[in-house]
Design a protein around this motif. Structure first.
Motif, PDB file in Angstrom:
ATOM      1  N   GLY A  15       0.824  -1.204   0.000  1.00 27.92           N
ATOM      2  CA  GLY A  15       0.000   0.000   0.000  1.00 27.92           C
ATOM      3  C   GLY A  15       0.849   1.242   0.000  1.00 27.92           C
ATOM      4  O   GLY A  15       1.974   1.237   0.497  1.00 27.92           O
ATOM      5  N   GLY A  16       0.318   2.298  -0.596  1.00 24.44           N
ATOM      6  CA  GLY A  16       1.023   3.570  -0.590  1.00 24.44           C
ATOM      7  C   GLY A  16       2.373   3.542  -1.272  1.00 24.44           C
ATOM      8  O   GLY A  16       3.275   4.278  -0.881  1.00 24.44           O
ATOM      9  N   GLY A  17       2.525   2.664  -2.266  1.00 24.94           N
ATOM     10  CA  GLY A  17       3.799   2.575  -2.973  1.00 24.94           C
ATOM     11  C   GLY A  17       4.843   1.744  -2.261  1.00 24.94           C
ATOM     12  O   GLY A  17       6.024   1.800  -2.597  1.00 24.94           O
ATOM     13  N   VAL A  18       4.409   0.951  -1.271  1.00 18.97           N
ATOM     14  CA  VAL A  18       5.339   0.142  -0.471  1.00 18.97           C
ATOM     15  C   VAL A  18       4.923  -1.326  -0.526  1.00 18.97           C
ATOM     16  O   VAL A  18       3.733  -1.647  -0.471  1.00 18.97           O
ATOM     17  N   GLU A  19       5.909  -2.203  -0.633  1.00 17.04           N
ATOM     18  CA  GLU A  19       5.689  -3.640  -0.449  1.00 17.04           C
ATOM     19  C   GLU A  19       6.681  -4.115   0.601  1.00 17.04           C
ATOM     20  O   GLU A  19       7.886  -3.857   0.487  1.00 17.04           O
ATOM     21  N   ILE A  20       6.152  -4.781   1.626  1.00 15.79           N
ATOM     22  CA  ILE A  20       6.982  -5.308   2.708  1.00 15.79           C
ATOM     23  C   ILE A  20       6.777  -6.810   2.778  1.00 15.79           C
ATOM     24  O   ILE A  20       5.648  -7.296   2.740  1.00 15.79           O
ATOM     25  N   ARG A  21       7.891  -7.530   2.889  1.00 17.20           N
ATOM     26  CA  ARG A  21       7.879  -8.984   3.057  1.00 17.20           C
ATOM     27  C   ARG A  21       8.663  -9.310   4.322  1.00 17.20           C
ATOM     28  O   ARG A  21       9.725  -8.738   4.551  1.00 17.20           O
ATOM     29  N   THR A  22       8.142 -10.216   5.142  1.00 21.16           N
ATOM     30  CA  THR A  22       8.836 -10.569   6.382  1.00 21.16           C
ATOM     31  C   THR A  22       8.867 -12.081   6.563  1.00 21.16           C
ATOM     32  O   THR A  22       7.968 -12.794   6.115  1.00 21.16           O
ATOM     33  N   GLN A  23       9.914 -12.539   7.254  1.00 23.51           N
ATOM     34  CA  GLN A  23      10.077 -13.969   7.518  1.00 23.51           C
ATOM     35  C   GLN A  23      10.953 -14.147   8.749  1.00 23.51           C
ATOM     36  O   GLN A  23      12.030 -13.540   8.835  1.00 23.51           O
ATOM     37  N   GLN A  24      10.504 -14.970   9.697  1.00 22.42           N
ATOM     38  CA  GLN A  24      11.355 -15.328  10.823  1.00 22.42           C
ATOM     39  C   GLN A  24      12.441 -16.254  10.311  1.00 22.42           C
ATOM     40  O   GLN A  24      12.170 -17.186   9.551  1.00 22.42           O
ATOM     41  N   LEU A  25      13.690 -15.970  10.685  1.00 20.92           N
ATOM     42  CA  LEU A  25      14.820 -16.757  10.187  1.00 20.92           C
ATOM     43  C   LEU A  25      15.251 -17.855  11.137  1.00 20.92           C
ATOM     44  O   LEU A  25      15.948 -18.775  10.757  1.00 20.92           O
ATOM     45  N   GLY A  26      14.885 -17.769  12.348  1.00 20.19           N
ATOM     46  CA  GLY A  26      15.330 -18.716  13.364  1.00 20.19           C
ATOM     47  C   GLY A  26      15.765 -17.930  14.571  1.00 20.19           C
ATOM     48  O   GLY A  26      16.115 -16.758  14.475  1.00 20.19           O
ATOM     49  N   GLY A  27      15.710 -18.549  15.709  1.00 19.52           N
ATOM     50  CA  GLY A  27      16.040 -17.817  16.920  1.00 19.52           C
ATOM     51  C   GLY A  27      15.069 -16.669  17.106  1.00 19.52           C
ATOM     52  O   GLY A  27      13.874 -16.814  16.863  1.00 19.52           O
ATOM     53  N   ASP A  28      15.596 -15.528  17.477  1.00 20.88           N
ATOM     54  CA  ASP A  28      14.714 -14.388  17.735  1.00 20.88           C
ATOM     55  C   ASP A  28      14.878 -13.275  16.700  1.00 20.88           C
ATOM     56  O   ASP A  28      14.590 -12.113  16.983  1.00 20.88           O
ATOM     57  N   MET A  29      15.315 -13.613  15.487  1.00 18.22           N
ATOM     58  CA  MET A  29      15.498 -12.607  14.438  1.00 18.22           C
ATOM     59  C   MET A  29      14.629 -12.905  13.213  1.00 18.22           C
ATOM     60  O   MET A  29      14.410 -14.060  12.870  1.00 18.22           O
ATOM     61  N   SER A  30      14.167 -11.818  12.589  1.00 22.09           N
ATOM     62  CA  SER A  30      13.412 -11.887  11.337  1.00 22.09           C
ATOM     63  C   SER A  30      14.112 -11.029  10.301  1.00 22.09           C
ATOM     64  O   SER A  30      14.862 -10.111  10.643  1.00 22.09           O
ATOM     65  N   VAL A  31      13.806 -11.305   9.036  1.00 20.28           N
ATOM     66  CA  VAL A  31      14.258 -10.443   7.952  1.00 20.28           C
ATOM     67  C   VAL A  31      13.023  -9.721   7.408  1.00 20.28           C
ATOM     68  O   VAL A  31      11.927 -10.289   7.378  1.00 20.28           O
ATOM     69  N   LEU A  32      13.204  -8.479   7.034  1.00 21.43           N
ATOM     70  CA  LEU A  32      12.174  -7.688   6.379  1.00 21.43           C
ATOM     71  C   LEU A  32      12.784  -7.130   5.109  1.00 21.43           C
ATOM     72  O   LEU A  32      13.862  -6.522   5.153  1.00 21.43           O
ATOM     73  N   TYR A  33      12.111  -7.374   3.993  1.00 24.64           N
ATOM     74  CA  TYR A  33      12.488  -6.775   2.714  1.00 24.64           C
ATOM     75  C   TYR A  33      11.470  -5.684   2.420  1.00 24.64           C
ATOM     76  O   TYR A  33      10.268  -5.897   2.612  1.00 24.64           O
ATOM     77  N   MET A  34      11.938  -4.535   1.946  1.00 27.29           N
ATOM     78  CA  MET A  34      11.005  -3.473   1.582  1.00 27.29           C
ATOM     79  C   MET A  34      11.373  -2.914   0.223  1.00 27.29           C
ATOM     80  O   MET A  34      12.545  -2.663  -0.062  1.00 27.29           O
ATOM     81  N   ARG A  35      10.359  -2.737  -0.603  1.00 27.27           N
ATOM     82  CA  ARG A  35      10.480  -2.070  -1.903  1.00 27.27           C
ATOM     83  C   ARG A  35       9.533  -0.878  -1.835  1.00 27.27           C
ATOM     84  O   ARG A  35       8.362  -1.038  -1.464  1.00 27.27           O
ATOM     85  N   ALA A  36      10.041   0.315  -2.163  1.00 31.26           N
ATOM     86  CA  ALA A  36       9.232   1.525  -2.050  1.00 31.26           C
ATOM     87  C   ALA A  36       9.417   2.414  -3.268  1.00 31.26           C
ATOM     88  O   ALA A  36      10.539   2.625  -3.717  1.00 31.26           O
ATOM     89  N   SER A  37       8.314   2.922  -3.789  1.00 34.44           N
ATOM     90  CA  SER A  37       8.344   3.861  -4.905  1.00 34.44           C
ATOM     91  C   SER A  37       8.756   5.238  -4.402  1.00 34.44           C
ATOM     92  O   SER A  37       8.510   5.593  -3.240  1.00 34.44           O
ATOM     93  N   GLU A  38       9.365   6.028  -5.274  1.00 34.40           N
ATOM     94  CA  GLU A  38       9.760   7.392  -4.923  1.00 34.40           C
ATOM     95  C   GLU A  38       8.594   8.121  -4.264  1.00 34.40           C
ATOM     96  O   GLU A  38       7.467   8.085  -4.760  1.00 34.40           O
ATOM     97  N   GLY A  39       8.874   8.734  -3.120  1.00 33.33           N
ATOM     98  CA  GLY A  39       7.873   9.500  -2.388  1.00 33.33           C
ATOM     99  C   GLY A  39       7.079   8.700  -1.369  1.00 33.33           C
ATOM    100  O   GLY A  39       6.380   9.281  -0.539  1.00 33.33           O
ATOM    101  N   ALA A  40       7.162   7.375  -1.406  1.00 35.55           N
ATOM    102  CA  ALA A  40       6.433   6.552  -0.432  1.00 35.55           C
ATOM    103  C   ALA A  40       6.932   6.870   0.973  1.00 35.55           C
ATOM    104  O   ALA A  40       8.136   6.949   1.217  1.00 35.55           O
ATOM    105  N   ASP A  41       5.993   7.061   1.890  1.00 34.19           N
ATOM    106  CA  ASP A  41       6.312   7.491   3.253  1.00 34.19           C
ATOM    107  C   ASP A  41       5.558   6.599   4.228  1.00 34.19           C
ATOM    108  O   ASP A  41       4.326   6.494   4.146  1.00 34.19           O
ATOM    109  N   LEU A  42       6.264   5.954   5.142  1.00 36.83           N
ATOM    110  CA  LEU A  42       5.605   5.092   6.123  1.00 36.83           C
ATOM    111  C   LEU A  42       5.054   5.850   7.322  1.00 36.83           C
ATOM    112  O   LEU A  42       4.347   5.264   8.140  1.00 36.83           O
TER     113      LEU A  42
END
Length: 122
Positions: A15-42
């Protein structure tokens, strides 16, 4: 799971020019990937969190573009190839079409993403 790629990681927000993907990797850490169009503001999605900013710490790398990060101390810009630590209390905005990934504590990231996705439905 101990490894993942952009394509393997589930979409958790769009939404709002943003795509976020998340995945727990193991233990207590996750990875988050974000793709954002110019001007996208969270910032609008972060309203209601403490100081209206993300309170999850992130360690990561900008893989494309430029991200402006608003904090209580002002604004900093991060560019392609830079690695970083973003402490709690930040709100990202894409200065140009951008992509990055971060590693974050599972519980803190889940709290933030629950808020972001709840705001999406509102």
């Amino acid at each position: 799971m101990t490894s993942t790629t952009w394509d393997e990681t589930p979409v958790t927000f769009t939404g709002g020019g943003v795509e976020i993907r998340t995945q727990q990797l193991g233990g207590d850490m996750s990875v988050l990937y974000m793709r954002a169009s110019e001007g996208a503001d969270l910032s609008p999605r972060l309203k209601g969190l403490e100081d209206d900013m993300c309170q999850c710490p992130h360690w990561g790398c900008i893989t494309k573009g430029r991200i402006a990060l608003r904090t209580a101390q002002g604004e900093e810009t991060y560019e392609t190839g830079q690695t970083f630590y973003w402490p709690p209390g930040h709100a990202p905005r894409a200065v140009e079409d951008s992509e990055f990934f971060v590693f974050s504590p599972v519980e803190a990231l889940e709290r933030t993403m629950s808020h972001v996705t709840a705001e999406e439905a509102a």
